[in-house]
Design a protein around this motif. Sequence first.
Motif, PDB file in Angstrom:
ATOM      1  N   GLY A 138       3.936  15.126  -7.837  1.00 41.54           N
ATOM      2  CA  GLY A 138       2.773  15.161  -6.959  1.00 41.54           C
ATOM      3  C   GLY A 138       2.111  13.789  -6.866  1.00 41.54           C
ATOM      4  O   GLY A 138       2.522  12.824  -7.514  1.00 41.54           O
ATOM      5  N   GLY A 139       1.088  13.711  -6.066  1.00 38.36           N
ATOM      6  CA  GLY A 139       0.377  12.452  -5.871  1.00 38.36           C
ATOM      7  C   GLY A 139      -0.175  11.879  -7.163  1.00 38.36           C
ATOM      8  O   GLY A 139      -0.128  10.672  -7.395  1.00 38.36           O
ATOM      9  N   GLU A 140      -0.697  12.753  -8.027  1.00 40.59           N
ATOM     10  CA  GLU A 140      -1.257  12.277  -9.289  1.00 40.59           C
ATOM     11  C   GLU A 140      -0.162  11.723 -10.202  1.00 40.59           C
ATOM     12  O   GLU A 140      -0.364  10.721 -10.889  1.00 40.59           O
ATOM     13  CB  GLU A 140      -2.027  13.391  -9.974  1.00 40.59           C
ATOM     14  N   GLY A 141       1.008  12.351 -10.208  1.00 39.58           N
ATOM     15  CA  GLY A 141       2.125  11.843 -11.000  1.00 39.58           C
ATOM     16  C   GLY A 141       2.603  10.500 -10.484  1.00 39.58           C
ATOM     17  O   GLY A 141       2.927   9.589 -11.266  1.00 39.58           O
ATOM     18  N   LEU A 142       2.649  10.370  -9.163  1.00 40.37           N
ATOM     19  CA  LEU A 142       3.039   9.101  -8.555  1.00 40.37           C
ATOM     20  C   LEU A 142       2.028   8.016  -8.903  1.00 40.37           C
ATOM     21  O   LEU A 142       2.392   6.901  -9.273  1.00 40.37           O
ATOM     22  CB  LEU A 142       3.164   9.251  -7.037  1.00 40.37           C
ATOM     23  N   LEU A 143       0.745   8.351  -8.808  1.00 45.41           N
ATOM     24  CA  LEU A 143      -0.305   7.389  -9.149  1.00 45.41           C
ATOM     25  C   LEU A 143      -0.163   6.939 -10.603  1.00 45.41           C
ATOM     26  O   LEU A 143      -0.229   5.742 -10.897  1.00 45.41           O
ATOM     27  CB  LEU A 143      -1.687   8.004  -8.913  1.00 45.41           C
ATOM     28  N   GLU A 144       0.056   7.885 -11.501  1.00 42.23           N
ATOM     29  CA  GLU A 144       0.214   7.559 -12.919  1.00 42.23           C
ATOM     30  C   GLU A 144       1.421   6.638 -13.147  1.00 42.23           C
ATOM     31  O   GLU A 144       1.344   5.662 -13.893  1.00 42.23           O
ATOM     32  CB  GLU A 144       0.375   8.837 -13.734  1.00 42.23           C
ATOM     33  N   ALA A 145       2.529   6.946 -12.479  1.00 42.72           N
ATOM     34  CA  ALA A 145       3.731   6.122 -12.619  1.00 42.72           C
ATOM     35  C   ALA A 145       3.496   4.704 -12.097  1.00 42.72           C
ATOM     36  O   ALA A 145       3.912   3.726 -12.726  1.00 42.72           O
ATOM     37  CB  ALA A 145       4.902   6.771 -11.882  1.00 42.72           C
TER      38      ALA A 145
ATOM     39  N   MET B  80       0.843  -1.169   0.000  1.00 43.21           N
ATOM     40  CA  MET B  80       0.000   0.000   0.000  1.00 43.21           C
ATOM     41  C   MET B  80       0.895   1.240   0.000  1.00 43.21           C
ATOM     42  O   MET B  80       1.910   1.286   0.686  1.00 43.21           O
ATOM     43  CB  MET B  80      -0.898   0.014   1.235  1.00 43.21           C
ATOM     44  N   VAL B  81       0.476   2.249  -0.760  1.00 45.49           N
ATOM     45  CA  VAL B  81       1.162   3.534  -0.796  1.00 45.49           C
ATOM     46  C   VAL B  81       0.199   4.588  -0.273  1.00 45.49           C
ATOM     47  O   VAL B  81      -0.932   4.694  -0.747  1.00 45.49           O
ATOM     48  CB  VAL B  81       1.607   3.904  -2.232  1.00 45.49           C
ATOM     49  N   GLN B  82       0.646   5.330   0.705  1.00 47.57           N
ATOM     50  CA  GLN B  82      -0.137   6.434   1.266  1.00 47.57           C
ATOM     51  C   GLN B  82       0.672   7.688   0.993  1.00 47.57           C
ATOM     52  O   GLN B  82       1.809   7.807   1.450  1.00 47.57           O
ATOM     53  CB  GLN B  82      -0.326   6.211   2.762  1.00 47.57           C
ATOM     54  N   THR B  83       0.094   8.641   0.244  1.00 50.03           N
ATOM     55  CA  THR B  83       0.849   9.805  -0.182  1.00 50.03           C
ATOM     56  C   THR B  83       0.016  11.072  -0.131  1.00 50.03           C
ATOM     57  O   THR B  83      -1.202  11.020  -0.266  1.00 50.03           O
ATOM     58  CB  THR B  83       1.397   9.593  -1.612  1.00 50.03           C
ATOM     59  N   ASP B  84       0.683  12.173   0.075  1.00 49.76           N
ATOM     60  CA  ASP B  84       0.025  13.471   0.015  1.00 49.76           C
ATOM     61  C   ASP B  84      -0.192  13.831  -1.447  1.00 49.76           C
ATOM     62  O   ASP B  84       0.617  13.493  -2.301  1.00 49.76           O
ATOM     63  CB  ASP B  84       0.894  14.537   0.701  1.00 49.76           C
ATOM     64  N   VAL B  85      -1.269  14.518  -1.729  1.00 47.54           N
ATOM     65  CA  VAL B  85      -1.546  14.953  -3.093  1.00 47.54           C
ATOM     66  C   VAL B  85      -0.517  16.001  -3.523  1.00 47.54           C
ATOM     67  O   VAL B  85      -0.009  15.961  -4.647  1.00 47.54           O
ATOM     68  CB  VAL B  85      -2.978  15.513  -3.202  1.00 47.54           C
ATOM     69  N   MET B  86      -0.193  16.932  -2.642  1.00 47.10           N
ATOM     70  CA  MET B  86       0.718  18.023  -2.964  1.00 47.10           C
ATOM     71  C   MET B  86       2.117  17.697  -2.450  1.00 47.10           C
ATOM     72  O   MET B  86       2.364  17.747  -1.244  1.00 47.10           O
ATOM     73  CB  MET B  86       0.222  19.319  -2.323  1.00 47.10           C
TER      74      MET B  86
ATOM     75  N   ILE C 126      -3.500   5.432  -1.562  1.00 52.70           N
ATOM     76  CA  ILE C 126      -4.385   6.288  -0.778  1.00 52.70           C
ATOM     77  C   ILE C 126      -3.812   7.700  -0.796  1.00 52.70           C
ATOM     78  O   ILE C 126      -2.642   7.901  -0.478  1.00 52.70           O
ATOM     79  CB  ILE C 126      -4.513   5.788   0.667  1.00 52.70           C
ATOM     80  N   PHE C 127      -4.627   8.661  -1.199  1.00 48.37           N
ATOM     81  CA  PHE C 127      -4.229  10.067  -1.190  1.00 48.37           C
ATOM     82  C   PHE C 127      -4.623  10.705   0.135  1.00 48.37           C
ATOM     83  O   PHE C 127      -5.704  10.451   0.664  1.00 48.37           O
ATOM     84  CB  PHE C 127      -4.939  10.839  -2.295  1.00 48.37           C
ATOM     85  N   LEU C 128      -3.747  11.544   0.654  1.00 45.87           N
ATOM     86  CA  LEU C 128      -4.039  12.411   1.790  1.00 45.87           C
ATOM     87  C   LEU C 128      -4.038  13.843   1.279  1.00 45.87           C
ATOM     88  O   LEU C 128      -3.166  14.221   0.499  1.00 45.87           O
ATOM     89  CB  LEU C 128      -2.965  12.280   2.869  1.00 45.87           C
ATOM     90  N   SER C 129      -5.004  14.633   1.718  1.00 50.28           N
ATOM     91  CA  SER C 129      -5.058  16.013   1.260  1.00 50.28           C
ATOM     92  C   SER C 129      -5.787  16.879   2.267  1.00 50.28           C
ATOM     93  O   SER C 129      -6.681  16.416   2.967  1.00 50.28           O
ATOM     94  CB  SER C 129      -5.780  16.092  -0.085  1.00 50.28           C
ATOM     95  N   ALA C 130      -5.412  18.138   2.309  1.00 52.45           N
ATOM     96  CA  ALA C 130      -6.127  19.104   3.145  1.00 52.45           C
ATOM     97  C   ALA C 130      -7.365  19.620   2.417  1.00 52.45           C
ATOM     98  O   ALA C 130      -8.219  20.254   3.019  1.00 52.45           O
ATOM     99  CB  ALA C 130      -5.205  20.257   3.522  1.00 52.45           C
ATOM    100  N   ALA C 131      -7.473  19.347   1.118  1.00 48.00           N
ATOM    101  CA  ALA C 131      -8.632  19.777   0.323  1.00 48.00           C
ATOM    102  C   ALA C 131      -9.817  18.867   0.635  1.00 48.00           C
ATOM    103  O   ALA C 131      -9.817  17.698   0.274  1.00 48.00           O
ATOM    104  CB  ALA C 131      -8.304  19.731  -1.159  1.00 48.00           C
TER     105      ALA C 131
END
Length: 69
Positions: A12-19, A1-7, A32-37
């Motif tokens: 960023g999180g989206e680039g990591l997800l794509e990779a 499992m990978v838990q990462t901040d979006v920013m 799993i993304f973590l974000s303050a948004a």
Amino acid sequence: MVQTDVMMPRLGGEGLLEALRSNPRTALIPVIFLSAAAGSDSRAQALERGVDDYLVSSPRFMTSPHAAC
């Protein structure tokens, strides 16, 4: 499992997800993304892009344990 901040800096999180999703060896690892948004749009967009879950991080828990509350 990978838990990462979006920013994150650089990738960023989206680039990591794509990779991760583009590599057959890592494509099935849950992300799993973590974000303050806290907006539902941000969560919905992340889920549409293939993240497994999206958690909203509270600034209250992001402070130093020695900080005054």
